[in-house]
Structures are given as C-alpha cells and as structure tokens.
Design an enzyme around this catalytic site. Structure first.
Site, PDB file in Angstrom:
ATOM      1  N   CYS A 100      39.258  60.873   5.472  1.00  0.00           N
ATOM      2  CA  CYS A 100      38.066  60.997   4.641  1.00  0.00           C
ATOM      3  C   CYS A 100      37.695  59.597   4.221  1.00  0.00           C
ATOM      4  CB  CYS A 100      38.387  61.907   3.593  1.00  0.00           C
ATOM      5  SG  CYS A 100      39.332  60.962   2.146  1.00  0.00           S
TER       6      CYS A 100
ATOM      7  N   GLU B 253      47.983  69.899  -2.508  1.00  0.00           N
ATOM      8  CA  GLU B 253      46.622  70.255  -3.173  1.00  0.00           C
ATOM      9  C   GLU B 253      47.268  71.068  -4.318  1.00  0.00           C
ATOM     10  OE1 GLU B 253      44.929  73.091  -0.645  1.00  0.00           O
ATOM     11  OE2 GLU B 253      44.060  71.767   0.617  1.00  0.00           O
TER      12      GLU B 253
ATOM     13  N   CYS C  36      40.269  57.638   2.021  1.00  0.00           N
ATOM     14  CA  CYS C  36      41.143  57.193   2.611  1.00  0.00           C
ATOM     15  C   CYS C  36      40.825  55.984   3.700  1.00  0.00           C
ATOM     16  CB  CYS C  36      41.870  58.333   3.578  1.00  0.00           C
ATOM     17  SG  CYS C  36      42.797  59.497   2.197  1.00  0.00           S
TER      18      CYS C  36
ATOM     19  N   GLU D  32      47.279  60.834   4.178  1.00  0.00           N
ATOM     20  CA  GLU D  32      47.173  59.371   4.608  1.00  0.00           C
ATOM     21  C   GLU D  32      47.442  58.673   3.284  1.00  0.00           C
ATOM     22  OE1 GLU D  32      44.846  61.714   5.135  1.00  0.00           O
ATOM     23  OE2 GLU D  32      43.820  61.314   7.041  1.00  0.00           O
TER      24      GLU D  32
ATOM     25  N   CYS E  82      45.394  63.335  -0.275  1.00  0.00           N
ATOM     26  CA  CYS E  82      45.606  63.619   1.151  1.00  0.00           C
ATOM     27  C   CYS E  82      46.827  62.866   1.827  1.00  0.00           C
ATOM     28  CB  CYS E  82      44.137  62.666   1.561  1.00  0.00           C
ATOM     29  SG  CYS E  82      42.519  63.248   1.643  1.00  0.00           S
TER      30      CYS E  82
HETATM   31  N1  THU Z   1      42.922  66.076   4.069  1.00  0.00           N
HETATM   32  C1  THU Z   1      43.892  65.169   4.353  1.00  0.00           C
HETATM   33  O1  THU Z   1      45.066  65.291   3.885  1.00  0.00           O
HETATM   34  N2  THU Z   1      43.497  64.300   5.197  1.00  0.00           N
HETATM   35  C2  THU Z   1      42.369  64.212   5.991  1.00  0.00           C
HETATM   36  O2  THU Z   1      42.149  63.281   6.577  1.00  0.00           O
HETATM   37  C3  THU Z   1      41.326  64.942   5.602  1.00  0.00           C
HETATM   38  C4  THU Z   1      41.674  65.995   4.492  1.00  0.00           C
HETATM   39  C5  THU Z   1      43.236  67.308   3.137  1.00  0.00           C
HETATM   40  C6  THU Z   1      42.728  67.440   1.904  1.00  0.00           C
HETATM   41  C7  THU Z   1      42.835  68.906   1.690  1.00  0.00           C
HETATM   42  O3  THU Z   1      44.262  69.138   1.148  1.00  0.00           O
HETATM   43  C8  THU Z   1      42.397  69.492   2.859  1.00  0.00           C
HETATM   44  O4  THU Z   1      42.955  68.427   3.772  1.00  0.00           O
HETATM   45  C9  THU Z   1      41.246  70.160   3.238  1.00  0.00           C
HETATM   46  O5  THU Z   1      40.352  69.054   2.854  1.00  0.00           O
END
Ligand code: THU
Length: 129
Positions: free
Chosen positions: A90, A48, A93, A59, A57
């Site tokens: 999400c 982040e 992804c 993935e 993300c």
């Molecule tokens: N996030 C992922 O890395 N993968 C997912 O499948 C869902 C969400 C992350 C994005 C963000 O940094 C945090 O999780 C919360 O949304």
C-alpha cells in the site's frame, strides 16, 4: 532474475508468515519476509483489529521488526498473499520501504510467478526530508 540465491527461502518464509495472518475482517492474508545485509530473515503478516484503524500491514510488521532488532540494511523483500494475483504494498508501506529499505529488491509472488521491483519504480517522486 536476482543477484542472490535465497529467493526460494524468502518465498517459503513469506508463505509461512502468511499462514499466521490475522485477517477476520478482510480474509485477505499477506505474508512478507525481508532479508538483511547480514543474511538474517525477518517476517511479518497482516494483523487486523475490529477497530480497523489499528490494523497492521505485513510489510510494516516485517520491516519494523528488522529495524527494531538493529538490522543494518535490507537487501530484499518478498510479498505473498492468499490471492491469485500480485499483492503490491500500500502507499504507506511504500513510504516506509523508501525510508528503511531504499536499496531492497522487492519481490511480489503470485500464481503467475515472481516479479521484481525497486522502490523507485513503486514509489516515484517520493517525499524526502
Ligand atoms: N495488506 C497488507 O498487509 N499488505 C499489503 O500490501 C496490502 C494490504 C493487508 C491490510 C489488510 O489487513 C488486508 O491486507 C486487506 O486490506
């Protein structure tokens, strides 16, 4: 549950990646491992940024690492998080998985065990060029 026997290794690697997550904004840590057809494993964690639009993300990072290293195809993907429930990819992804890992077995791990999906189950009626 699966046609291959390295699911424990995939799980271990995804957990290890999750510990590298940079999630000061959400505290939601995600770790992903992908297994290529050649037997290599690539991992990713969410990263982040205070400018939230720049966050990535797990993935996406794992998949793009594999693709950018020239991985031929993706056989499986494991997704773990620091929450008790399952962490599903999400929407963005899912589209990326559809593009770069259409045949992959997609595992999501939570306290209640591991579940397996195909991308067609997670993203029906996907956009295609
Ligand atoms: N996030 C992922 O890395 N993968 C997912 O499948 C869902 C969400 C992350 C994005 C963000 O940094 C945090 O999780 C919360 O949304």
């Amino acid at each position: 549950m699966s046609g291959f026997d390295s699911i424990e290794e995939l799980y271990r690697e995804a957990r290890r990646a999750m510990r590298r997550a940079v999630a000061p904004c959400s505290r939601f840590k995600v770790g992903v491992s992908v297994l290529t057809l050649d037997g290599d494993i690539y991992t990713g964690c969410n990263i982040e940024n205070p400018s939230l639009m720049m966050s990535e993300c797990a993935e996406r990072i794992a998949l793009l690492k594999a693709v950018s290293e020239g991985a031929g195809g993706i056989r499986a993907m494991m997704i773990v998080s620091n929450r008790a429930g399952y962490c599903y990819p999400c929407g963005g992804c899912r589209q990326l998985i559809r593009e770069f890992a259409p045949e992959a077995e997609i595992f999501v791990a939570g306290r209640r065990g591991i579940k397996k999906y195909t991308i067609d189950e997670l993203l029906p009626h996907a956009f295609e060029r």
